[in-house]
Design an enzyme around this catalytic site. Structure first.
Site, PDB file in Angstrom:
ATOM      1  CG  ASN A  69      -0.374  -0.213   2.505  1.00  0.00           C
ATOM      2  OD1 ASN A  69       0.713  -0.788   2.610  1.00  0.00           O
ATOM      3  ND2 ASN A  69      -1.027   0.248   3.538  1.00  0.00           N
ATOM      4  CD  GLU A 124       0.952  -1.174  11.010  1.00  0.00           C
ATOM      5  OE1 GLU A 124      -0.252  -1.329  11.304  1.00  0.00           O
ATOM      6  OE2 GLU A 124       1.330  -0.719   9.929  1.00  0.00           O
ATOM      7  CB  CYS A 156      -2.944   0.023   8.299  1.00  0.00           C
ATOM      8  SG  CYS A 156      -1.499   1.004   8.691  1.00  0.00           S
ATOM      9  CD  GLU A 162       6.693  -0.858  12.165  1.00  0.00           C
ATOM     10  OE1 GLU A 162       5.695  -0.310  11.672  1.00  0.00           O
ATOM     11  OE2 GLU A 162       7.509  -1.519  11.494  1.00  0.00           O
TER      12      GLU A 162
END
Ligand code: TXE
Length: 477
Positions: A148, A246, A280, A458
């Site tokens: 993405n 993630e 996301c 992260e």
């Protein structure tokens, strides 16, 4: 354009010689191919990385800083070329790809400075002892990224891994491999020693799986779908690897009647449809306080109807092409499901075939109304230009609906009521809460989700901690 692997500083075809087609989603045409690698290429990449590790792991921080900074400069200087490649490969509007290339450079620049700043801790025990922690690079680590935000997310993993002194075996998505290959060349030109970064192309089930299964790759940083993340956990868990995941999101975007409406509506259009909704963090469930519901609804629909959908290279395009045919079909399938579940389509609701781009994968930005909060289209990640809009009457009600999915990545709250905003921030089961903004990112902040949205964080020092092994040394006084 033929995309090769980058192993030990060289561009190489897959050992088995096979390739996969690479499609331009804007046209649906094949425009190149990529190495269709397997476990033997991953083994070669590991060997190169393992050979480079003893030297890279003790390279002084200032030297790592200089090289990572040079990579950032390399990305900056090729920004337009990279952006065009990203747009052709992924389907996103060119202007958006240009913004993402700025962030790809920033990722390297940020972690270049982190290499210089990262420090150990010490804990004194009154007059009995002093403890200090030693943080050392893990060794060879695996970084697996999705389609993405291709270079943006690839660099977001690789930069901290390298900054912390690790060597990397990385895999970009098979749908969007081009900018990763260009990064390999940039790294060599910037003076990154051979073998420190290795990029292996191919399918998730072969290359990705081989990275996760490799007994000597000791940590896996993964961004992608929740189903894949669950599988990776099941393989890496029994091998006691460090894992950072993630994963997906089904993020609530909560608008109270007292919000700054101009800002809330403008940002909601972005947070719903930016990158075709393939982020996301996109807010796919819009909840509006009932007294403002009708006006927010009509303002949103009016804005969305103005959005130009089509040729990603056209300067005015707001919504480009969906990344791949399978994903396009998946998103259209959810729109059909929503109709079966009783949704009213306020705008969009199906595929588009812009003139000259009839073979591309375009979906009209879609707003759905009237779905129960627990309908499948309100619970499952669609990951496309599709949102639902739902009224609410109380804070308790919206909180329950917002927290009702298996996901827990991000939420946005629009209100001028300070106390309510902070109370909701504390009660939303999410890793990230934005108040009166969306996607406002400070790279020092922890980034990640709870529940099925992932494990670990992260960003900033969290990423440096993930990519290092810690040891405590206790010295009696
Ligand atoms: O992603 P995959 P998919 C969500 C979104 C989407 C769904 C599925 O809802 O519809 O996930 O997308 C590699 N071992 N997100 O199936 O497969 C793969 O090659 C190791 C959310 O296309 O998760 C690619 O490099 N690796 C998301 C990477 O995993 C494997 C971004 C991600 O692809 C593997 C993308 C395996 N067995 C999709 N199988 C986000 N969090 O931003 C695949 N891969």
């Amino acid at each position: 354009m033929n995309i090769l692997n980058y192993i030990n500083g060289e561009m190489k075809a897959a050992n088995n010689g096979s390739v996969l087609d690479n499609y331009n989603p804007a046209t649906g045409n094949v425009y190149g191919n990529i190495a269709n690698s397997d476990a033997s290429d991953v083994a070669d990449a590991y060997e190169a990385a393992a050979l480079a590790f003893p030297s890279w792991s003790i390279t002084p921080a200032e030297e790592r800083f200089k090289i990572l900074n040079a990579i950032a400069e390399g990305i900056d200087s090729l920004r337009d070329t990279l952006a065009l490649a990203e747009s052709n490969d992924q389907g996103k509007p060119l202007w958006l790809a240009k913004n993402e290339m700025i962030r790809a450079g920033q990722n390297f620049r940020f972690f270049a400075t982190a290499a210089m700043q990262f420090a150990s801790e010490s804990h004194a025990m009154e007059n009995k002892a002093i403890n200090y922690t030693l943080r050392t690079p893990i060794g060879v680590v695996g970084c697996i990224s999705p389609w993405n935000l291709p270079l943006y997310l690839f660099t977001w993993k690789i930069a901290p891994a390298l900054a912390a002194g690790n060597c990397v075996v990385a895999k970009p998505s098979e749908f969007t491999p081009v900018t990763a290959a260009m990064l390999g060349e940039i790294c060599s030109s910037a003076g990154l020693p051979n073998g420190v970064l290795n990029i292996v192309n191919g399918l998730g089930g072969s290359v990705g799986q081989a990275i996760v299964e490799h007994p000597k790759i000791k940590a896996i940083s993964f961004t992608g779908g929740t189903v894949t993340g669950k599988h990776i956990s099941s393989v890496a868990g029994p091998m006691f690897k460090k894992v950072s995941l993630e994963l997906g999101g089904k993020n609530p975007n909560i608008i109270f009647a007292d919000a700054d409406m101009d800002k809330a509506i403008k940002t909601t259009v972005n947070s719903s449809f930016m990158n075709q909704g393939e982020i996301c963090l996109c807010g796919s469930r819009v909840f509006v306080e009932r007294s403002a519901y009708e006006s927010v609804k009509s303002a949103l629909v009016a804005e969305v109807l103005k959005m130009k959908v089509g040729d990603p290279l056209h300067a005015e395009t707001r919504v480009g092409a969906i990344v791949s045919k399978p994903h396009y079909e998946k998103v259209l399938g959810y729109i059909e499901l929503a109709k079966e579940e009783g949704a009213t389509v306020l705008c969009g609701g199906g595929a588009l075939h812009p003139e000259g781009f009839e073979g591309g994968y375009y979906i009209a930005p879609t707003i759905l109304e009237g779905l129960p909060f627990d309908a499948r289209c309100n619970m499952e990640e669609i990951f496309g230009p599709v949102i639902t809009i739902t009224p609410f009457d109380s804070v308790e009600e919206v909180l329950a609906m917002a927290n009702a999915t298996e996901y827990g990545l991000a939420a946005t709250v629009w209100t001028q009521h300070l106390t309510r905003a902070h109370q909701l921030a504390a009660q939303l089961q999410m890793g990230i809460v934005w108040i009166n903004c969306w996607l406002l990112r400070d790279l020092r902040t922890p980034f990640g989700g709870v529940k099925s949205s992932g494990v670990g964080r992260e960003g900033g020092l969290e990423a440096m901690r993930f990519f290092t092994e810690v040891k405590n040394v206790c010295v009696a006084l």
